[in-house]
Design an enzyme around this catalytic site. Structure first.
Site, PDB file in Angstrom:
ATOM      1  N   ASP A   1     -15.341  -8.807   7.028  1.00  0.00           N
ATOM      2  CA  ASP A   1     -16.707  -8.525   7.441  1.00  0.00           C
ATOM      3  C   ASP A   1     -16.886  -7.063   7.829  1.00  0.00           C
ATOM      4  O   ASP A   1     -15.994  -6.430   8.398  1.00  0.00           O
ATOM      5  CB  ASP A   1     -17.059  -9.419   8.634  1.00  0.00           C
TER       6      ASP A   1
ATOM      7  N   GLU B   1     -16.633  -6.919   2.405  1.00  0.00           N
ATOM      8  CA  GLU B   1     -18.089  -6.930   2.535  1.00  0.00           C
ATOM      9  C   GLU B   1     -18.490  -5.507   2.917  1.00  0.00           C
ATOM     10  O   GLU B   1     -18.553  -5.154   4.092  1.00  0.00           O
ATOM     11  CB  GLU B   1     -18.535  -7.940   3.599  1.00  0.00           C
TER      12      GLU B   1
END
Length: 647
Positions: free
Chosen positions: A313, A356
């Protein structure tokens, strides 16, 4: 319960590697471990608290009074340890930390393997040993078939809101194995990606603000229950990807924040430390002990839980220093990510490491020895934003946004991409994918089918957030389950059938995945028809002449006898059409084979004439001569039956 045959104190070599930043199994040194030493079964606790004046162990075994259980500081860099000659499995505990400025803090164990159910915050002594895995066949398969030239269609799931019980309580990991896995298999997804399951205090953070990086959240059961869930996934042929957050962490008092009264896991400089957007603190990625903690954490989930991949993330938040108006690169983060990827791929070369990353940082998926970050996949955020902007526009205005569709092919092979329609796009007022589509009720469904068809045929692997597969009409409601009652409505049932058939079609046709990362796998036919908003292209596999012709119409006008250039002189059959009545469409399909004419068109030597469905995608394939048919499906069965008759 089995006991580890380890020393009552961490070894000097372990401590050296930890402070060097290269103890990649630091979870075997720190935390609570049931050990056997010289015939004595006991529990060893170790913690890193470099700024503490003293550390005591408190818990349910000593009435939360640590006066008789002080930890010993074994080096000048803040490693503390204690051995209690008693098996304390199942007991609650915390560290009582006396700081340099006379504070007394109660902290959960950063390396705890299990934690109390929120809102309680204590750690629990727990042995991860004893689970018998039954996923050897899966492990062999994934090592034999790397993801690059295989179909990859990921189902992104938040366990807390996929489905709930009638009283509103969560399904357990074991119950989810019975509910979720068959559903994923029926829909044809290859992998499940789970929103973060590290222990976290607030449900609505969805796990992105964690306190227990080594604790599978107790919301759904024990760590062994989670092992069972993953094992069942693997036995069903489903890979499991964890959403993982190594960039920042929760600031709740019992967690990592100011662990010993001073910056420990976070940056010392407040400008670098604080993350006001999320209310979190940024990990100090330049600190060797933090690198040991985080890289070990990835290996921990791989070793004990057989995780098949990580979606990392907020990579952009790590690559650039926060709280700055200018993009200043963070060299500590670059080095950390490279070491992380080198470590995990040394452990399991088949792992999926997915960044990401919303930036244009180069070589995210290039090997570290080529100067890359070392991931093997990156979310294509640019493609996602462009195609959703295009689809949300009124159909008559899409001709002015033609570049939103074509631009992605200019960089499609610069990285190994995954095309994501994730939770981030259907929450916080952004509307569901279905409700983003303009027009009347049926037109919304038609355009969503078209969008999914374009997703399946565009180069790159695929990801879809839960609920999208049946056309969730409301945006994601993270406190409630998905709107399963929508299956009472015909169009949603047909959308579900469509997605199942689309994924099945995708997985059965090598041109749609085999050359995802090579420009040889894609070729435009007509890229210039902005006026009609029609795009056509060819997808190819490694096998010569194994192609699919894809035609997308992003307006509501149907066309008959429409000319499309084709590369092969062959008879073409429509293999897939999103406008079929089975899927809720108008039925503008091509029932009859289309024979290519020897007349150049669209820059191709031949062309066919076909019907173009409104808001639809049509996929054509050249029909093989009898002697060229592949031996799969019905043809394989036919030969098998004939062979039996002639023997």
């Amino acid at each position: 319960m089995r006991c580890s045959l380890i020393a009552t104190n961490p070894t000097d070599f372990e401590v050296h590697l930890f402070h060097e930043g290269s103890l990649y199994k630091s979870y075997k040194m720190f935390g609570a471990h049931i050990v056997r030493n010289e015939g004595v079964v006991g529990t060893r606790f170790s913690v890193w608290a470099p700024h503490a004046r003293a550390v005591r162990l408190v818990g349910s075994f000593n009435n939360w009074n640590g006066k008789d259980h002080p930890l010993t500081k074994i080096n000048d860099q803040g490693v503390w340890t204690i051995f209690i000659p008693e098996n304390l499995e199942g007991h609650l505990y915390k560290y009582e930390i006396f700081t340099e400025n006379e504070q007394v803090l109660l902290k959960a164990d950063p390396y705890a393997f299990y934690s109390e159910l929120r809102p309680r915050t204590a750690s629990i002594v727990y042995s991860l040993d004893g689970y018998h895995w039954n996923d050897k066949a899966w492990q062999r398969k994934k090592r034999r078939k790397p993801a690059y030239d295989q179909p990859l269609f990921i189902y992104e799931v938040h366990l807390g809101s996929w489905k709930k019980k009638e009283d509103g309580s969560f399904y357990s990991y074991q119950e989810m194995a019975e509910e979720l896995i068959p559903y994923v298999v029926q829909n044809g997804f290859t992998h499940i990606e789970l929103l973060p399951l590290i222990e976290h205090p607030l449900d609505r953070s969805w796990g992105y603000q964690g306190t227990g990086y080594y604790s599978a959240t107790s919301r759904y059961g024990t760590p062994h229950d989670f092992m069972f869930f993953i094992d069942q996934c693997h036995q069903a042929g489903i890979g499991v990807i964890l959403d993982w957050v190594p960039g920042h962490f929760c600031k709740d008092a019992h967690g990592l924040y100011m662990f010993d009264g001073a910056p420990t896991y976070e940056y010392v400089n407040i400008q670098d430390r604080e993350n006001p957007v999320w209310g979190t603190a940024n990990f100090d990625l330049g600190k060797p002990e933090v690198r040991s903690f985080l890289i070990s954490n990835a290996l921990f989930w791989m070793e004990y839980f057989h995780i098949d991949g990580f979606r990392v993330d907020a990579v952009a938040n790590m690559l650039y220093w926060p709280n700055s108006h200018v993009l200043h690169k963070n060299p500590y983060a670059v080095e950390f990510l490279q070491k992380l990827n080198e470590a995990v791929f040394s452990y399991d070369p088949s792992l999926l490491m997915i960044a990401e990353d919303s930036t244009d940082w180069p070589k995210v998926t290039a090997p570290t020895y080529e100067g890359g970050l070392g991931f093997n996949y990156k979310w294509n955020m640019g493609w996602m934003n462009d195609i959703l902007t295009y689809m949300e526009a009124a159909p008559e205005h899409r001709k002015y946004l033609h570049h939103k569709v074509t631009f992605s092919l200019l960089y499609a092979y610069s990285e190994n991409f995954i095309l994501p329609f994730s939770h981030d796009e259907v929450v916080h007022g952004k509307k569901s994918l279905l409700n983003k589509m303009p027009g009347e009720y049926e037109q919304k469904f038609a355009q969503l089918r078209l969008l999914y068809g374009y997703l399946a045929t565009h180069p790159g692997k695929k990801l879809l957030f839960m609920g999208g597969e049946f056309g969730q009409f409301d945006e994601w409601k993270d406190l409630d389950q998905l709107d399963w009652m929508l299956f009472d409505f015909e169009m949603h049932r047909k959308m579900s059938v469509y997605v199942k058939d689309l994924i099945k079609f995708y997985k059965r046709h090598k041109p749609l995945y085999e050359l995802d990362h090579s420009p040889e796998g894609f070729e435009w036919i007509d890229v210039h028809n902005a006026e009609q908003s029609i795009f056509s292209f060819v997808r190819k596999s490694n096998k010569e002449n194994d192609i699919l012709v894809v035609v997308c119409n992003f307006t509501g006008t149907a066309y008959h006898d429409y000319k499309v250039g084709v590369p092969l002189l062959a008879t073409y059959k429509e293999a897939f059409n999103s406008d079929a009545s089975l899927y809720g469409g108008c039925g503008y399909i091509n029932k009859k084979p289309m024979t290519a004419l020897e007349e150049p068109f669209h820059g191709k030597p031949y062309h066919i004439e076909m019907t173009i469905p409104p808001f639809g995608i049509s996929v054509l394939r050249p029909m093989k001569k009898r002697g060229e048919r592949s031996v799969d499906g019905e043809e394989k069965m036919r030969r098998h039956v004939v062979g039996r008759r002639t023997r």
